[in-house]
Design a protein around this motif. Structure first.
Motif, PDB file in Angstrom:
ATOM      1  N   PHE A 727       0.838  -1.197   0.000  1.00 12.33           N
ATOM      2  CA  PHE A 727       0.000   0.000   0.000  1.00 12.33           C
ATOM      3  C   PHE A 727       0.872   1.246   0.000  1.00 12.33           C
ATOM      4  CE2 PHE A 727       0.450  -1.098   4.537  1.00 12.33           C
ATOM      5  CZ  PHE A 727       0.859   0.106   5.079  1.00 12.33           C
ATOM      6  N   PHE A 728       0.335   2.295  -0.595  1.00 13.65           N
ATOM      7  CA  PHE A 728       1.000   3.596  -0.647  1.00 13.65           C
ATOM      8  C   PHE A 728      -0.028   4.646  -0.278  1.00 13.65           C
ATOM      9  CE2 PHE A 728       2.439   7.333  -3.298  1.00 13.65           C
ATOM     10  CZ  PHE A 728       3.472   7.696  -2.441  1.00 13.65           C
ATOM     11  N   VAL A 729       0.191   5.311   0.849  1.00 15.91           N
ATOM     12  CA  VAL A 729      -0.757   6.276   1.392  1.00 15.91           C
ATOM     13  C   VAL A 729      -0.142   7.670   1.328  1.00 15.91           C
ATOM     14  CG1 VAL A 729      -2.090   6.956   3.424  1.00 15.91           C
ATOM     15  CG2 VAL A 729      -1.752   4.531   2.914  1.00 15.91           C
ATOM     16  N   VAL A 730      -0.888   8.632   0.794  1.00 14.16           N
ATOM     17  CA  VAL A 730      -0.415  10.007   0.662  1.00 14.16           C
ATOM     18  C   VAL A 730      -1.253  10.912   1.565  1.00 14.16           C
ATOM     19  CG1 VAL A 730      -0.053  11.945  -0.916  1.00 14.16           C
ATOM     20  CG2 VAL A 730       0.303   9.597  -1.713  1.00 14.16           C
ATOM     21  N   ASP A 731      -0.579  11.741   2.363  1.00 15.59           N
ATOM     22  CA  ASP A 731      -1.235  12.679   3.278  1.00 15.59           C
ATOM     23  C   ASP A 731      -0.811  14.111   2.927  1.00 15.59           C
ATOM     24  OD1 ASP A 731      -2.012  10.334   4.641  1.00 15.59           O
ATOM     25  OD2 ASP A 731      -0.213  10.424   5.909  1.00 15.59           O
ATOM     26  N   THR A 732      -1.691  15.058   3.170  1.00 12.09           N
ATOM     27  CA  THR A 732      -1.362  16.466   2.941  1.00 12.09           C
ATOM     28  C   THR A 732      -1.738  17.292   4.178  1.00 12.09           C
ATOM     29  OG1 THR A 732      -3.525  17.037   2.004  1.00 12.09           O
ATOM     30  CG2 THR A 732      -1.852  16.210   0.490  1.00 12.09           C
ATOM     31  N   ARG A 733      -1.093  18.442   4.295  1.00 14.83           N
ATOM     32  CA  ARG A 733      -1.397  19.344   5.400  1.00 14.83           C
ATOM     33  C   ARG A 733      -1.041  20.766   5.001  1.00 14.83           C
ATOM     34  NH1 ARG A 733      -2.336  19.738  10.884  1.00 14.83           N
ATOM     35  NH2 ARG A 733      -1.155  21.300  12.058  1.00 14.83           N
ATOM     36  N   ALA A 734      -1.854  21.720   5.435  1.00 18.15           N
ATOM     37  CA  ALA A 734      -1.571  23.143   5.250  1.00 18.15           C
ATOM     38  C   ALA A 734      -1.850  23.861   6.565  1.00 18.15           C
ATOM     39  CB  ALA A 734      -2.428  23.729   4.140  1.00 18.15           C
ATOM     40  N   LYS A 735      -0.955  24.785   6.921  1.00 20.12           N
ATOM     41  CA  LYS A 735      -1.099  25.524   8.174  1.00 20.12           C
ATOM     42  C   LYS A 735      -0.953  27.014   7.899  1.00 20.12           C
ATOM     43  CE  LYS A 735       2.242  26.343  10.947  1.00 20.12           C
ATOM     44  NZ  LYS A 735       3.416  26.292  11.842  1.00 20.12           N
ATOM     45  N   TYR A 736      -1.881  27.798   8.442  1.00 21.06           N
ATOM     46  CA  TYR A 736      -1.819  29.257   8.244  1.00 21.06           C
ATOM     47  C   TYR A 736      -1.943  29.945   9.598  1.00 21.06           C
ATOM     48  CZ  TYR A 736      -2.624  33.924   6.419  1.00 21.06           C
ATOM     49  OH  TYR A 736      -2.518  35.271   6.123  1.00 21.06           O
ATOM     50  N   GLN A 737      -0.977  30.831   9.877  1.00 19.64           N
ATOM     51  CA  GLN A 737      -0.966  31.587  11.118  1.00 19.64           C
ATOM     52  C   GLN A 737      -1.824  32.829  10.913  1.00 19.64           C
ATOM     53  OE1 GLN A 737       1.059  30.251  13.672  1.00 19.64           O
ATOM     54  NE2 GLN A 737      -0.002  31.614  15.092  1.00 19.64           N
ATOM     55  N   LEU A 738      -3.088  32.758  11.360  1.00 15.66           N
ATOM     56  CA  LEU A 738      -4.012  33.866  11.156  1.00 15.66           C
ATOM     57  C   LEU A 738      -3.571  35.106  11.917  1.00 15.66           C
ATOM     58  CD1 LEU A 738      -7.365  31.887  11.489  1.00 15.66           C
ATOM     59  CD2 LEU A 738      -6.337  32.740   9.375  1.00 15.66           C
ATOM     60  N   THR A 739      -3.283  34.931  13.183  1.00 18.00           N
ATOM     61  CA  THR A 739      -2.761  35.997  14.033  1.00 18.00           C
ATOM     62  C   THR A 739      -1.679  35.389  14.915  1.00 18.00           C
ATOM     63  OG1 THR A 739      -4.277  35.619  15.889  1.00 18.00           O
ATOM     64  CG2 THR A 739      -5.069  37.029  14.094  1.00 18.00           C
ATOM     65  N   LYS A 740      -1.132  36.181  15.802  1.00 18.74           N
ATOM     66  CA  LYS A 740      -0.110  35.666  16.697  1.00 18.74           C
ATOM     67  C   LYS A 740      -0.658  34.545  17.573  1.00 18.74           C
ATOM     68  CE  LYS A 740       3.265  37.136  20.185  1.00 18.74           C
ATOM     69  NZ  LYS A 740       3.782  38.274  20.987  1.00 18.74           N
ATOM     70  N   GLN A 741      -1.957  34.595  17.872  1.00 20.65           N
ATOM     71  CA  GLN A 741      -2.559  33.612  18.762  1.00 20.65           C
ATOM     72  C   GLN A 741      -3.337  32.512  18.030  1.00 20.65           C
ATOM     73  OE1 GLN A 741      -2.939  37.034  19.529  1.00 20.65           O
ATOM     74  NE2 GLN A 741      -1.254  36.889  21.008  1.00 20.65           N
ATOM     75  N   LEU A 742      -3.828  32.781  16.825  1.00 20.74           N
ATOM     76  CA  LEU A 742      -4.716  31.839  16.135  1.00 20.74           C
ATOM     77  C   LEU A 742      -4.022  31.156  14.959  1.00 20.74           C
ATOM     78  CD1 LEU A 742      -8.132  33.754  15.986  1.00 20.74           C
ATOM     79  CD2 LEU A 742      -7.598  31.704  17.317  1.00 20.74           C
ATOM     80  N   THR A 743      -4.185  29.821  14.883  1.00 22.70           N
ATOM     81  CA  THR A 743      -3.625  29.026  13.786  1.00 22.70           C
ATOM     82  C   THR A 743      -4.717  28.167  13.191  1.00 22.70           C
ATOM     83  OG1 THR A 743      -1.501  28.914  14.943  1.00 22.70           O
ATOM     84  CG2 THR A 743      -1.834  27.405  13.101  1.00 22.70           C
ATOM     85  N   LEU A 744      -4.832  28.219  11.884  1.00 18.16           N
ATOM     86  CA  LEU A 744      -5.807  27.396  11.163  1.00 18.16           C
ATOM     87  C   LEU A 744      -5.057  26.342  10.352  1.00 18.16           C
ATOM     88  CD1 LEU A 744      -8.756  26.859  10.247  1.00 18.16           C
ATOM     89  CD2 LEU A 744      -8.340  28.470   8.367  1.00 18.16           C
TER      90      LEU A 744
END
Length: 775
Positions: A727-744
């Motif tokens: 099996f070959f499994v592919v994962d993705t991720r994206a991270k955005y720092q909205l403000t100094k305190q908030l991360t999406l």
């Protein structure tokens, strides 16, 4: 202690300039860049176990920053899934049975790896399996507190017992230096499509943490609440046909079993889990002196879990679901109550964990530490019916399986002495280890499986194992480029108070066991330049039988979840002879490593599991395999800013040839591959820091085919109880720092929707979204 130095400016000049400013004189103070000098004690406190005790094993690591950028971490065990040659058997979000497979051992050999958090043992050495008694207590660590994870491969350090045959996973957590608060919300949606039946399963997790430091005292509190739904974990098949007539049904799905020789029909899904878990963790630390710290950790894990089922069968006349009674399908008659084929179950669990540590970190001539841990199953009950679903729905008879008061405790005392000599510096480490594991496993009959009390005793399994060990190791740098590490570990093991009561009421008091073994270790490292390092290591290790391998005998679950476990109180300890030759090349922004490894295990303990579609149950028993040999190579590398600024690459690939050399108990297994150890395993991650606030990554995981049976008779891997084609499994991720305190953050695990089985079907495409707040 931090000292700030202003180069080229004396204390007197600095004072004169400051005074001139206060008087309003034209002379102004010169502003120069700061230089920070860190005291030896602070450097020592920040060291990993590998660095502090000069452990010789090859080590791979992942940091908090990399985890946040590249891994969709719903649970702590997700943190290690891209490290070389590692597989965590995580079947669904909230899975409580998640053993680790490493280089030379499969997921059914959980006792061949050791997992620590801040020196406190998380591994459950109650068992050597992929069930509840053998799976690590990952829930003692919250993902938000992880600072780094280090994986040491092989049993090459005398500091660890024979359970380190596969390796050691060391989690380092952080404590706050000032007031901090945080929280997060995570949601996941998993697609599912097996046997033509589709669905979507959702999960939500809510987390919060609070902590602060007040002078020498620091504290942290973490809490999480998980509400998760899983895909089906088991499947039901038509039982053996009978002569009685029954209602005509449709809906059974034709399939080939794992042996590839029998045509069977899937009639429904089981163990569709709904899990509600709450984790509470309190951690306190006090700096007794600048170099001596005391800490205490208290954890509470609660689990309210139910397993349901879904029948594929429909009444041929009315179309109504059918899950019990006499049926006729394809001209043959069957009795669904003979299994039973369908069954629900329910878990109620509350486990307590305590961890204590007292550590000296002077970085000088001598340091020491004392750690201890206690795990107690305050409540642990599984309820399951023994009657057909139509009777079970009304609260029919069943059984209660209890593990209450099962648990373990450990104590470790370590020291390190760093003398200089005319022939080069030494790092002499030594220690004492004690552990005791206790099994209390009873099954009771009950008149009402949903709410009834415990009736007559059905089975009882009890027993204890204890290990006391002393060890000594010296890392001697006899030349600036050469370090010789020699060590040994002496272990005294005992098994006692073993008792088994069967369903016939007969009680067997098992004989006490004891053993004494010595394990030598040796390693030689050569670092000719700052860019190159070569290490050769040899080690012997003994892995003693666990308390459940020796003494647990019970029926676990019912219907499609039934597992009959038989004890083997005569098991011999495993003896491993391991060797490794590795070369590392250090780049300006990365490193490359190639390792050649070999392992020969005598009297390997393996739990053989046989599945019977006729009774829809499994039979498990532990046995010694005379000899298993494994050899192979492993390549690992990582590099930052590859080609363009902000592009980071990391990856690894392992080839392992693991075969059974001798097995008098089952000669047909000789020459076959060791179960659950694939020949090829690889993973890779590409991370691009688009801006300082936005990061995206893609990761892939690959495994070649595995086998689940020691005779490799499971030639059809892509079905329930099969152990997986490649099996070959592919994962993705994206991270955005909205403000100094908030991360999406958002990601997709198994983006290509790969369908693969390792006994159970593993999660298909899963969408994950997360919003985190940190102050």
């Amino acid at each position: 202690m931090l000292l700030t130095i202003l180069p080229g400016l004396t204390v007197a000049e600095a004072a004169e300039n400051a005074a001139a400013d206060e008087k309003g004189n034209s002379k102004s103070a010169t502003v120069l860049p700061e230089m920070t000098v860190t005291a030896d004690s602070e450097k020592a406190a920040a060291q990993t176990a590998t660095e502090k005790y000069k452990l010789p094993a090859v080590t791979e690591s992942v940091t908090k920053e990399k985890l946040e950028d590249t891994v969709n971490v719903m649970n702590t065990e997700d943190a290690i899934k891209y490290l070389p040659n590692i597989l965590v058997r995580k079947r669904y979000i909230g899975d409580k049975e998640m053993p680790v497979s490493m280089r030379t051992s499969g997921t059914g050999s959980s006792a061949r790896s050791l997992i620590y958090a801040d020196g406190i043992l998380l591994s459950s050495l109650l068992g050597n399996n992929n069930g509840m008694t053998g799976s690590p207590r990952w829930n003692m660590v919250s993902p938000s507190e992880i600072e780094r994870v280090d994986v040491m491969y092989g049993p090459f350090s005398a500091a660890y017992g024979g359970n380190s045959i596969g390796g050691v996973i060391d989690i380092t957590t952080r404590m706050p230096e000032k007031f901090e608060a945080g929280g997060g919300v995570q949601s996941a949606w998993q697609e599912y499509d097996v046997y033509g039946h589709t669905d979507t399963y959702d999960s939500q997790q809510y987390t919060a943490n609070l902590g602060s430091r007040h002078g020498d005292f620091s504290w942290r509190f973490d809490v999480s609440h998980l509400d998760a739904h899983s895909q089906p974990i088991s499947y039901s098949y038509l039982p053996t046909s009978s002569g009685a007539g029954g209602v005509a049904v449709t809906g059974a799905v034709g399939d080939v079993d794992r042996s590839g020789t029998q045509r069977i029909f899937a009639i429904g899904e089981g163990n569709i889990r709904h899990t509600v878990q709450d984790n509470f963790k309190w951690k306190l630390a006090y700096d007794i002196t600048p170099t001596l710290k005391a800490s205490y950790t208290l954890g509470l894990w609660q689990n309210d879990e139910s397993g349901g089922f879904n029948s594929y069968l429909r009444n041929a006349t009315t179309g109504a679901p059918v899950n019990s009674g006499l049926i006729n399908f394809g001209g043959r008659n069957y009795n669904l109550n003979s299994g039973p084929s369908f069954a629900s179950n329910d878990y109620q669990q509350m486990h307590w964990s305590h961890g204590m540590a007292l550590k000296s970190n002077t970085g000088g001539i001598f340091d020491w530490e004392l750690t201890g841990s206690v795990i107690n199953y305050g409540q642990d009950e599984q309820r399951a019916p023994t009657v057909a679903p139509n009777q079970a729905d009304a609260g029919g008879a069943g059984r209660i399986t209890s593990l209450k008061d099962t648990g373990w405790h450990t104590v470790d005392a370590k020291g390190i002495w760093r003398p200089d000599s005319a022939w080069g510096p030494h790092h002499v480490s030594f220690g004492y280890h004690h552990d005791l594991y206790e099994l209390n496993n009873q099954q009771y009959n009950t008149s009402n499986w949903l709410y009834g009390g415990k009736g007559s005793l059905f089975t009882n399994s009890q027993g204890k194992t204890e290990t006391n060990a002393v060890w000594l190791q010296d890392a001697w740098t006899f030349d600036p480029a050469w370090t010789l590490t020699l060590g040994g570990r002496l272990e005294s093991w005992n098994a006692f108070d073993g008792t088994n009561t069967g369903s016939n009421g007969r009680t067997i008091n098992q004989s006490n066991r004891s053993d004494l073994r010595f394990s030598p270790k040796a390693s030689l490292a050569w670092k000719p330049t700052d860019s190159w390092k070569f290490t050769g290591s040899l080690a012997q290790a003994y892995r003693f039988p666990t308390v459940t391998e020796l003494f647990q005998g019970s029926n676990v679950g019912s219907g499609g979840t039934a597992n009959i476990v038989n004890p083997n109180p005569t098991l011999k300890p495993e003896e491993a002879l391991s060797s490794e030759l590795s070369g590392q090349y250090f780049l300006n922004e990365g490193s490359l490593r190639l390792s050649l490894f070999h392992e020969k295990v005598y009297d390997a303990i393996y739990s053989q599991t046989t599945f019977s579609p006729a009774t829809n149950s499994t039979l498990s028993y532990a046995q010694n395999i005379d000899q298993i040999s494994t050899y192979g190579w492993e390549f690992s590398g990582e590099h930052s800013n590859v080609g363009i600024q902000g592009l980071d690459l990391s990856g690894n690939v392992t080839w392992a040839h693991s075969r059974i050399d001798k097995n008098a108990a089952l000669p047909s297994s000789v020459g076959k591959l060791q179960p659950r150890v694939p020949e090829w395993r690889a993973s890779a991650t590409a991370t691009y820091h688009v801006t300082k606030d936005f990061t995206s990554s893609v990761s892939g995981r690959y495994s070649s085919q595995q086998y689940g049976q020691i005779d490799n008779s499971d030639v059809n891997p892509d079905t329930y109880t099969g152990t997986g084609s490649a099996f070959f499994v592919v994962d993705t991720r994206a991270k955005y720092q909205l403000t100094k305190q908030l991360t999406l953050s958002a990601g997709i695990d198994n983006i290509t929707n790969e369908k693969y089985w390792i006994f159970h079907v593993f999660p298909q495409r899963t969408y994950i979204a997360e919003l985190k707040f940190n102050y």
